[in-house]
Design a protein around this motif. Structure first.
Motif, PDB file in Angstrom:
ATOM      1  N   LEU A 205      58.539  18.359 -10.569  1.00 10.10           N
ATOM      2  CA  LEU A 205      57.428  17.213 -10.473  1.00 10.10           C
ATOM      3  C   LEU A 205      57.357  16.415 -11.738  1.00 10.10           C
ATOM      4  CD1 LEU A 205      54.194  19.941 -10.406  1.00 10.10           C
ATOM      5  CD2 LEU A 205      54.924  18.218  -8.465  1.00 10.10           C
TER       6      LEU A 205
ATOM      7  N   SER B 171      46.556  20.893  -5.683  1.00 11.75           N
ATOM      8  CA  SER B 171      47.403  20.912  -7.068  1.00 11.75           C
ATOM      9  C   SER B 171      47.479  22.226  -7.563  1.00 11.75           C
ATOM     10  CB  SER B 171      46.383  20.030  -8.081  1.00 11.75           C
ATOM     11  OG  SER B 171      45.326  20.851  -8.375  1.00 11.75           O
TER      12      SER B 171
ATOM     13  N   ASP C 294      59.284  13.554 -10.301  1.00 16.54           N
ATOM     14  CA  ASP C 294      58.435  12.726  -9.454  1.00 16.54           C
ATOM     15  C   ASP C 294      58.637  13.228  -7.948  1.00 16.54           C
ATOM     16  OD1 ASP C 294      57.305  10.931 -11.335  1.00 16.54           O
ATOM     17  OD2 ASP C 294      58.962   9.626 -11.062  1.00 16.54           O
TER      18      ASP C 294
ATOM     19  N   ASP D 184      57.234  15.555  -4.861  1.00 13.20           N
ATOM     20  CA  ASP D 184      56.017  15.946  -4.286  1.00 13.20           C
ATOM     21  C   ASP D 184      56.105  17.479  -4.431  1.00 13.20           C
ATOM     22  OD1 ASP D 184      56.856  17.012  -1.616  1.00 13.20           O
ATOM     23  OD2 ASP D 184      57.070  15.017  -1.100  1.00 13.20           O
ATOM     24  N   ARG D 185      54.672  17.893  -4.055  1.00 20.02           N
ATOM     25  CA  ARG D 185      54.577  19.358  -4.703  1.00 20.02           C
ATOM     26  C   ARG D 185      55.460  20.211  -3.609  1.00 20.02           C
ATOM     27  NH1 ARG D 185      49.397  17.260  -5.268  1.00 20.02           N
ATOM     28  NH2 ARG D 185      48.756  17.088  -7.423  1.00 20.02           N
TER      29      ARG D 185
ATOM     30  N   ARG E  98      54.501  11.604 -10.332  1.00 17.51           N
ATOM     31  CA  ARG E  98      53.919  10.706  -9.330  1.00 17.51           C
ATOM     32  C   ARG E  98      53.793  11.346  -7.909  1.00 17.51           C
ATOM     33  NH1 ARG E  98      57.047   5.402 -11.142  1.00 17.51           N
ATOM     34  NH2 ARG E  98      58.637   6.976 -11.614  1.00 17.51           N
ATOM     35  N   HIS E  99      54.579  12.240  -7.566  1.00 16.44           N
ATOM     36  CA  HIS E  99      54.697  13.050  -6.211  1.00 16.44           C
ATOM     37  C   HIS E  99      54.975  12.097  -5.255  1.00 16.44           C
ATOM     38  CE1 HIS E  99      52.300  15.915  -8.780  1.00 16.44           C
ATOM     39  NE2 HIS E  99      51.276  14.909  -8.557  1.00 16.44           N
ATOM     40  N   LYS E 100      56.148  11.230  -5.291  1.00 15.99           N
ATOM     41  CA  LYS E 100      56.472  10.206  -4.618  1.00 15.99           C
ATOM     42  C   LYS E 100      57.948  10.444  -3.808  1.00 15.99           C
ATOM     43  CE  LYS E 100      58.894   7.083  -7.789  1.00 15.99           C
ATOM     44  NZ  LYS E 100      58.833   5.781  -8.186  1.00 15.99           N
ATOM     45  N   ARG E 101      58.499  11.418  -4.427  1.00 15.44           N
ATOM     46  CA  ARG E 101      59.870  11.951  -3.722  1.00 15.44           C
ATOM     47  C   ARG E 101      59.927  13.144  -2.840  1.00 15.44           C
ATOM     48  NH1 ARG E 101      63.383  12.323  -8.564  1.00 15.44           N
ATOM     49  NH2 ARG E 101      65.356  12.407  -6.962  1.00 15.44           N
ATOM     50  N   GLY E 102      60.460  12.962  -1.703  1.00 13.37           N
ATOM     51  CA  GLY E 102      60.431  14.123  -0.924  1.00 13.37           C
ATOM     52  C   GLY E 102      61.958  14.911  -1.143  1.00 13.37           C
TER      53      GLY E 102
ATOM     54  N   ASP F 148      51.833  18.232 -13.356  1.00 12.85           N
ATOM     55  CA  ASP F 148      51.228  18.022 -12.226  1.00 12.85           C
ATOM     56  C   ASP F 148      50.409  16.740 -12.360  1.00 12.85           C
ATOM     57  OD1 ASP F 148      50.756  18.487  -9.695  1.00 12.85           O
ATOM     58  OD2 ASP F 148      49.024  19.796  -9.825  1.00 12.85           O
TER      59      ASP F 148
END
Length: 278
Positions: free
Chosen positions: A184, A252, A187, A189-190, A144-148, A140
């Protein structure tokens, strides 16, 4: 006589429904709950019961994502007949789910004696809960949580699918915890990580539940508690899925990390004091 009463079936159904898709290990929670209620965890009928009530939770995810599943299946069927449709993401995603499920099936069949033997120990569950917490926290923080969801590819599906093996071999690790952590690290996103975990879990969990059904029937599981537990797990799991998707959109995974560590330490304590048997 059944080792599980209707009242106990309701409690176990609630525990299964709440924990199956949260990254906290449903196996660990079920075994702890069974032990505290004095249910013989190693009894064949109990093992069969806890495996089959998973079907209720799986039914919940099928209902919750019904429109998505129908869309993906339709795209897959169309793609089999029409070459142009094979460029559609849904068609490709259907194949990714199929391929990503194969590793856990192979390992599950090959390592069945080991999984049902030494690796079934509650000491393993307790340790896996804590180690898995560290992995989840690191994933977590590092991701980078940037990809859908639309950005996922074959590599993502295979890596996330293969991570289910961790939970298979080390039950306290949690299937959803392992898959979400891997997503995660890639990269995603959650929300995308959580949804991918759900979709990749459907074939594996459905297959496992149906496979265990014959053993549950053969072990003489009372059908009434079994039906009650399965129905309860369905209702609770549906609510749990809806809550989790809303939660991860804004928070988070730290709350799950802390909770897992607490449960892992509690389990070590119960085992060390003899309250629970490994």
């Amino acid at each position: 006589m059944s080792a599980i009463s209707v009242g106990q079936a309701v409690i176990l159904g609630v525990v299964e429904g709440v924990t199956e898709f949260l990254p906290v290990s449903s196996t660990g929670h079920l075994k702890i709950t069974e032990g505290l209620m004095g249910i013989p965890v190693g009894d064949d009928s109990v093992v069969g019961f806890t495996a089959v009530i998973q079907v209720g939770a799986i039914a919940a995810v099928l209902v919750y994502f019904f429109k998505d599943i129908v869309r993906i299946v339709r795209a897959w069927v169309r793609g089999l007949a029409d070459k142009e449709e094979r460029y559609h993401h849904d068609y490709q995603f259907a194949w990714w789910v199929i391929f990503a499920t194969l590793p856990i099936v192979v390992v599950g069949l090959a390592a069945k004696p080991l999984i049902e033997g030494p690796l079934a120990s509650l000491w393993v569950v307790a340790g896996s809960l804590i180690v898995g917490s560290g992995v989840m926290w690191a994933a977590d923080q590092m991701g980078r949580h940037k990809r859908g969801e639309d950005d996922t590819g074959f590599k993502d599906a295979m890596l996330v699918g293969c991570s289910q093996i961790l939970a298979l071999l080390f039950p306290g690790f949690s299937r959803s915890g392992a898959t979400m952590s891997t997503a995660l690290m890639l990269d995603l996103d959650r929300v995308a990580a959580t949804r991918l975990s759900f979709f990749l879990g459907i074939p594996a969990l459905t297959g496992a539940g149906l496979y265990e059904l014959k053993d549950a029937v053969g072990a003489g599981v009372d059908p009434v508690p079994l039906l009650v537990g399965t129905a309860v797990s369905f209702v609770v799991a549906y609510a749990s899925i809806a809550w989790l998707l809303k939660f991860v959109a804004r928070h988070s995974f730290n709350a799950f990390v802390i909770y897992r560590i607490v449960i892992g330490l509690l389990l070590f304590g119960l085992l060390g004091t003899g309250v629970l048997s490994a």
